[in-house]
Design a protein around this motif. Structure first.
Motif, PDB file in Angstrom:
ATOM      1  N   PHE A 318      11.617 -12.849 -44.030  1.00 64.17           N
ATOM      2  CA  PHE A 318      12.035 -14.275 -44.082  1.00 64.17           C
ATOM      3  C   PHE A 318      12.916 -13.745 -44.447  1.00 64.17           C
ATOM      4  O   PHE A 318      13.906 -12.915 -44.189  1.00 64.17           O
ATOM      5  N   CYS A 319      14.005 -15.428 -43.379  1.00 63.57           N
ATOM      6  CA  CYS A 319      15.286 -14.695 -43.244  1.00 63.57           C
ATOM      7  C   CYS A 319      16.121 -15.898 -43.985  1.00 63.57           C
ATOM      8  O   CYS A 319      15.483 -16.610 -43.732  1.00 63.57           O
ATOM      9  N   ILE A 320      17.540 -15.221 -44.167  1.00 69.74           N
ATOM     10  CA  ILE A 320      17.784 -16.482 -45.099  1.00 69.74           C
ATOM     11  C   ILE A 320      19.265 -16.524 -43.904  1.00 69.74           C
ATOM     12  O   ILE A 320      19.814 -15.720 -43.996  1.00 69.74           O
ATOM     13  N   MET A 321      19.623 -18.018 -44.083  1.00 66.82           N
ATOM     14  CA  MET A 321      20.926 -18.448 -42.940  1.00 66.82           C
ATOM     15  C   MET A 321      21.856 -19.266 -44.010  1.00 66.82           C
ATOM     16  O   MET A 321      20.779 -19.789 -45.352  1.00 66.82           O
ATOM     17  N   LEU A 322      22.987 -19.431 -43.207  1.00 62.77           N
ATOM     18  CA  LEU A 322      23.463 -20.526 -43.992  1.00 62.77           C
ATOM     19  C   LEU A 322      23.659 -21.511 -43.222  1.00 62.77           C
ATOM     20  O   LEU A 322      24.546 -21.126 -42.070  1.00 62.77           O
ATOM     21  N   LEU A 323      23.471 -22.840 -43.377  1.00 58.66           N
ATOM     22  CA  LEU A 323      24.535 -24.222 -42.170  1.00 58.66           C
ATOM     23  C   LEU A 323      24.975 -24.954 -42.537  1.00 58.66           C
ATOM     24  O   LEU A 323      25.610 -24.909 -43.706  1.00 58.66           O
ATOM     25  N   LYS A 324      25.586 -24.984 -42.054  1.00 62.26           N
ATOM     26  CA  LYS A 324      27.252 -25.740 -41.549  1.00 62.26           C
ATOM     27  C   LYS A 324      27.181 -26.953 -41.269  1.00 62.26           C
ATOM     28  O   LYS A 324      27.196 -27.430 -40.300  1.00 62.26           O
ATOM     29  N   ILE A 325      27.390 -28.147 -41.230  1.00 66.06           N
ATOM     30  CA  ILE A 325      26.618 -29.413 -41.244  1.00 66.06           C
ATOM     31  C   ILE A 325      27.322 -29.970 -40.732  1.00 66.06           C
ATOM     32  O   ILE A 325      27.585 -30.353 -41.935  1.00 66.06           O
ATOM     33  N   LYS A 326      27.640 -30.743 -40.215  1.00 65.05           N
ATOM     34  CA  LYS A 326      28.812 -32.101 -39.415  1.00 65.05           C
ATOM     35  C   LYS A 326      27.797 -33.665 -39.781  1.00 65.05           C
ATOM     36  O   LYS A 326      27.389 -33.962 -38.465  1.00 65.05           O
ATOM     37  N   LYS A 327      27.687 -33.964 -39.920  1.00 70.54           N
ATOM     38  CA  LYS A 327      26.811 -35.314 -40.402  1.00 70.54           C
ATOM     39  C   LYS A 327      25.873 -35.614 -39.512  1.00 70.54           C
ATOM     40  O   LYS A 327      25.465 -36.432 -38.688  1.00 70.54           O
ATOM     41  N   ASN A 328      24.724 -34.530 -39.789  1.00 70.80           N
ATOM     42  CA  ASN A 328      23.569 -33.862 -38.961  1.00 70.80           C
ATOM     43  C   ASN A 328      22.328 -34.033 -40.003  1.00 70.80           C
ATOM     44  O   ASN A 328      21.059 -33.696 -38.880  1.00 70.80           O
ATOM     45  N   GLU A 329      22.376 -34.346 -40.867  1.00 69.91           N
ATOM     46  CA  GLU A 329      21.199 -33.566 -42.201  1.00 69.91           C
ATOM     47  C   GLU A 329      20.021 -33.755 -41.470  1.00 69.91           C
ATOM     48  O   GLU A 329      18.884 -33.125 -41.206  1.00 69.91           O
ATOM     49  N   LYS A 330      19.321 -35.169 -40.982  1.00 69.10           N
ATOM     50  CA  LYS A 330      19.095 -35.714 -41.138  1.00 69.10           C
ATOM     51  C   LYS A 330      17.801 -35.046 -39.465  1.00 69.10           C
ATOM     52  O   LYS A 330      16.566 -34.559 -39.446  1.00 69.10           O
TER      53      LYS A 330
END
Length: 395
Positions: A318-330
């Motif tokens: 599996f690969c682990i990643m960090l996501l930086k989200i601006k008002k697009n969680e859905k």
């Protein structure tokens, strides 16, 4: 800005899987993606992993709380506001090199010097937890010492602040303004400026045996002035009573030059000591925050690794990643649900634990997430509540 740590399985190659996801999400303009490269960690038995997964809820929340407590203390002691553009919290990555927390997250690298990969996961997690708790204990002691000294300084400063009716008169009244003998004494009276004329005309008639023309204006401050008056000691109490009737404040004062000098010296020493302690506490908080934040993120990665093994099986693929989200969680949720919805039916399809065992493990993990109020997803997701901490400067 919302931050997530997400883990999904891969069939061919971890880097290729990450690049596919990164390209898709960034083409959708949904978020920024950064790979959290994780070394091969020493995996224990399934029961140990389940127990560790259970303990992570306490470990994670405690480490987060202490890390942000250190940051708040740094802000409070350093008088740093959320709008202070000059302040950016940093993480020490080498002996004397540090980077802003955002860069640390974006280019996370496992610290193999501190977190040896040949140690069992339980030992790594327990070590991080104990280290951060120990830093919290040190912080409590330092805050207590700093607060006590600051209160002592404030108490000394209060003696020299306020109106003439309450502040210390040391340093205001000079020795040559006092007459004390076997029969005579000097009293000091605070008189409102609006009553100056009344005082000057009538003070000598308050009682018998008041020395005429003996009053002197020592100083003025605000809406009042401090007057001295000379009279016989035996009628001092009667004179005080008459002052009280007229709402004048009689100040008790005994001249002691040595006491005044010692008090001033004590105050100066305490202020110097407070300044030094403040600098030391700020430096310590910067170091402790760096240590806590780095350790906490490593703990997050370990937690994600453990949950991924429980969810996807062995060997770890599996690969682990960090996501930086601006008002697009859905939108991001929909992407992962659409592309990895098969994981709900194919639990453990990439692993080597055995189909039935993996289904039981996945079911246990789901129940544990529900117990701790975490949303169940077919993929591993751990939100990072950085938006609750403005001083992190990650918005």
């Amino acid at each position: 800005m919302v931050y997530w740590i997400v883990s999904v399985p891969y069939e061919d190659d971890s880097s290729k899987q990450f690049k596919r996801i990164k390209t898709s999400l960034e083409d959708m303009k949904a978020c920024e993606c950064f790979e959290l490269k994780t070394p091969k960690l020493k995996i224990a038995s399934v029961n140990d992993l389940l127990q560790l997964s259970d303990d992570f809820s306490k470990y994670d929340s405690t480490c987060e709380s202490i890390t942000m407590k250190v940051l708040r203390t740094l802000g409070d002691v350093g008088e740093i506001s959320e709008s202070d553009k000059d302040f950016v919290p940093e993480v020490i990555v080498q002996e004397e090199n540090s980077v802003p927390v955002e860069l640390y997250l974006n280019f996370f690298q496992w610290d193999e010097n501190q977190y040896l990969t040949n140690k069992p996961l339980r030992e790594l997690a327990d070590g991080i937890f104990k280290k951060i708790v120990k830093l919290d204990e040190e912080l409590k002691i330092k805050i207590s010492e700093y607060t006590t000294l600051r209160l002592n300084v404030q108490q000394l400063e209060r003696k020299n602040t306020g109106s003439l009716a309450v502040k210390s008169l040391d340093g205001i009244i000079k020795k040559d303004q006092i007459i004390e003998s076997e029969y005579l004494t000097t009293l000091f009276v605070v008189v409102p400026k609006s009553n100056y004329k009344e005082w000057e005309v009538e003070y000598s008639d308050f009682t018998e045996y008041v020395a005429p023309d003996s009053t002197e204006l020592i100083c003025e401050e605000g809406d009042s002035g401090l007057f001295s008056v000379i009279l016989l000691k035996k009628i001092a109490d009667d004179f005080k009573s008459e002052c009280i009737k007229r709402r004048f404040v009689v100040r008790e004062f005994h001249y002691d030059e040595q006491k005044f000098e010692l008090s001033k010296l004590e105050k100066d020493k305490l202020i110097d000591k407070l300044d030094e302690m403040k600098r030391d506490l700020i430096d310590w908080c910067k170091m402790a925050f760096s240590e806590c934040f780095s350790s906490w993120i490593h703990l997050k990665v370990i937690r994600t690794f453990v949950e991924s093994v429980l969810r996807y099986g062995l060997p770890p693929r599996f690969c682990i990643m960090l996501l930086k989200i601006k008002k697009n969680e859905k939108k991001v949720h929909k992407y992962f649900r659409d592309n990895f919805k098969h994981l709900e039916d194919d639990a453990g399809m990439f692993g080597g634990m055995g189909g039935q065992d993996n289904l039981e493990i996945t079911g246990t993990a789901a129940m544990m997430m529900n117990t701790y109020g975490m949303e169940w997803n077919p993929y591993v997701l751990f939100p990072l509540a950085f938006h609750n901490y403005p001083l992190l400067k990650l918005d």
